[in-house]
Design a protein around this motif. Sequence first.
Motif, PDB file in Angstrom:
ATOM      1  N   SER A 198       0.854  -1.184   0.000  1.00  0.00           N
ATOM      2  CA  SER A 198       0.000   0.000   0.000  1.00  0.00           C
ATOM      3  C   SER A 198       0.891   1.235   0.000  1.00  0.00           C
ATOM      4  O   SER A 198       2.053   1.179   0.407  1.00  0.00           O
ATOM      5  N   ILE A 199       0.328   2.360  -0.475  1.00  0.00           N
ATOM      6  CA  ILE A 199       1.052   3.609  -0.464  1.00  0.00           C
ATOM      7  C   ILE A 199       0.088   4.730  -0.099  1.00  0.00           C
ATOM      8  O   ILE A 199      -1.043   4.775  -0.595  1.00  0.00           O
ATOM      9  N   LYS A 200       0.524   5.587   0.801  1.00  0.00           N
ATOM     10  CA  LYS A 200      -0.271   6.734   1.243  1.00  0.00           C
ATOM     11  C   LYS A 200       0.470   8.008   0.861  1.00  0.00           C
ATOM     12  O   LYS A 200       1.615   8.219   1.253  1.00  0.00           O
ATOM     13  N   THR A 224      -3.425  12.679   1.748  1.00  0.00           N
ATOM     14  CA  THR A 224      -4.624  12.124   2.382  1.00  0.00           C
ATOM     15  C   THR A 224      -5.189  10.943   1.605  1.00  0.00           C
ATOM     16  O   THR A 224      -6.263  10.437   1.946  1.00  0.00           O
ATOM     17  N   THR A 225      -4.484  10.478   0.571  1.00  0.00           N
ATOM     18  CA  THR A 225      -4.991   9.390  -0.267  1.00  0.00           C
ATOM     19  C   THR A 225      -4.156   8.134  -0.056  1.00  0.00           C
ATOM     20  O   THR A 225      -2.933   8.170  -0.175  1.00  0.00           O
ATOM     21  N   GLU A 226      -4.821   7.024   0.233  1.00  0.00           N
ATOM     22  CA  GLU A 226      -4.134   5.740   0.406  1.00  0.00           C
ATOM     23  C   GLU A 226      -4.642   4.757  -0.628  1.00  0.00           C
ATOM     24  O   GLU A 226      -5.844   4.656  -0.879  1.00  0.00           O
ATOM     25  N   THR A 254       8.834  -1.055   4.999  1.00  0.00           N
ATOM     26  CA  THR A 254       8.079   0.187   5.094  1.00  0.00           C
ATOM     27  C   THR A 254       9.004   1.381   4.957  1.00  0.00           C
ATOM     28  O   THR A 254      10.227   1.271   5.111  1.00  0.00           O
ATOM     29  N   THR A 276       8.383   5.736   5.970  1.00  0.00           N
ATOM     30  CA  THR A 276       7.497   6.855   6.322  1.00  0.00           C
ATOM     31  C   THR A 276       8.253   8.182   6.276  1.00  0.00           C
ATOM     32  O   THR A 276       7.779   9.184   6.800  1.00  0.00           O
ATOM     33  N   THR A 321      -6.226  15.856  -2.453  1.00  0.00           N
ATOM     34  CA  THR A 321      -5.354  14.778  -1.971  1.00  0.00           C
ATOM     35  C   THR A 321      -4.334  15.247  -0.934  1.00  0.00           C
ATOM     36  O   THR A 321      -3.564  14.436  -0.421  1.00  0.00           O
ATOM     37  N   ASN A 353       3.408  10.603   4.892  1.00  0.00           N
ATOM     38  CA  ASN A 353       3.231   9.655   3.793  1.00  0.00           C
ATOM     39  C   ASN A 353       3.838   8.320   4.209  1.00  0.00           C
ATOM     40  O   ASN A 353       4.663   8.251   5.114  1.00  0.00           O
ATOM     41  N   SER A 354       3.444   7.257   3.529  1.00  0.00           N
ATOM     42  CA  SER A 354       3.993   5.948   3.891  1.00  0.00           C
ATOM     43  C   SER A 354       3.872   4.984   2.721  1.00  0.00           C
ATOM     44  O   SER A 354       3.028   5.141   1.831  1.00  0.00           O
TER      45      SER A 354
END
Length: 315
Positions: free
Chosen positions: A76-78, A81-83, A243, A245, A269, A278-279
Motif C-alpha cells: 500500500s502507499i499513502k 490524504t490518499t491511500e 516500510t 514513512t 489529496t 506519507n507511507s
Amino acid sequence: MRSVSIRLRAGLLATCTALTALAAVGPASADAQAAPQLNGDWSPFTRCPVDAPVMLAADGRIDIVQCIASHAASGSIKLGTTEVVTGASDLQLGVVQHATGAPTLVAPAGGALIADSADIPGGLLGLMCPSDIPVISDICRGITNATLNRVVATVESAGTPSDFNLTAGATSGQPIIAIPVRIHLQNPLLGSACYIGSAAHPVVLRPQNITAPTLGIQRFDGNGTANTAGVMNRLSLINASQTDTTFAVPGASGCGLGGMLDWAVNLKTGLPSAAGHNSVVLDNASTYLAGLRAPGTVVPNNGKLLSEYWHSAVR
C-alpha cells in the motif's frame, strides 16, 4: 474573464463524449518485450542488465559484478490524504562492487522498478468532487460513467536507485536502498501526462525491513541448475515486510489541459505533503543477490562470464 470561464466549462463538458470513446480504445500497448524466463536459481533475475557496458567491464578483482532482484506480492502507499492498495512490485538492478568506494548501481533499460497499476478509491469523483468551484463542479457533473471516473495510479522509476546497503537488507530498521519514483495518474480528463513527482523532483522511497528476513544461501551452475559445488552463489532474504514513512511528496503536475487541473488534484489529496505524512508498505518482500562464487579466479572476465551464464539460463 467570465465569458472565458464559461467557454472553458462548456469546452470541458463537450469533450466528455469524445474522451469516453478514446478511453474505450485505451493507450497503445508497450513496445517493451516481456522479460524472459530463467532456469532454476536464476529465475528472480529476469531483468538484470548483464549486458550493460559497465557490467561487462567488471574484471573480478577491482570490480565485482552481481545481480539484485526484490519482489513484493502486494502493499500500500499513502500520499497526503490518499491511500491506495497496490499490487506486485519488482525491483531489479545490476551492482558493481568496487575495491574502494560505494558500489555502482545499474538500472535495466526499462527502469529499475516495475509495479502493477492500482485504482484510486473513488476515482476522479473522489479526487476532485464535490466542489463549489464552477469549472470543477461542471467537470464533476460531466462524469457520468465508470470510464470517465476511473483513475489508475502506477508507480514508475524516475531515475537509477542509489545508496544500496546489503547489511540493512539482512537486518531491520535501516534504509536498504533509495528508489526515485513518480506516480502516473491516468484518466481521460486528466490526460496522459499527469504525474506526482518527476525525474527532476522524484518521490524518493527508502524502504527498510520491519523484521529481519529469513536468510538462505544457494550454490548453482552457470545455467541456473542447483549444485552444491556450482560456480554461482545466490543470497536469499525472504519474507520481510518493508516500510518507509520518511519521504516527502511534491504536488501533481501535467493534469488536464496545460496542467489546469493540478490544483484540484492537489487540493483534494493534500499535496504537496511533507515527510512524515506519507507511507509505503511492501508485503512479503523477497530479495536475492547473485554473482560468481569466486570472481577472483576468472580475472579479467567476471562481467563477461556473468552475462554468458545468465544467457545460458534463458528458457
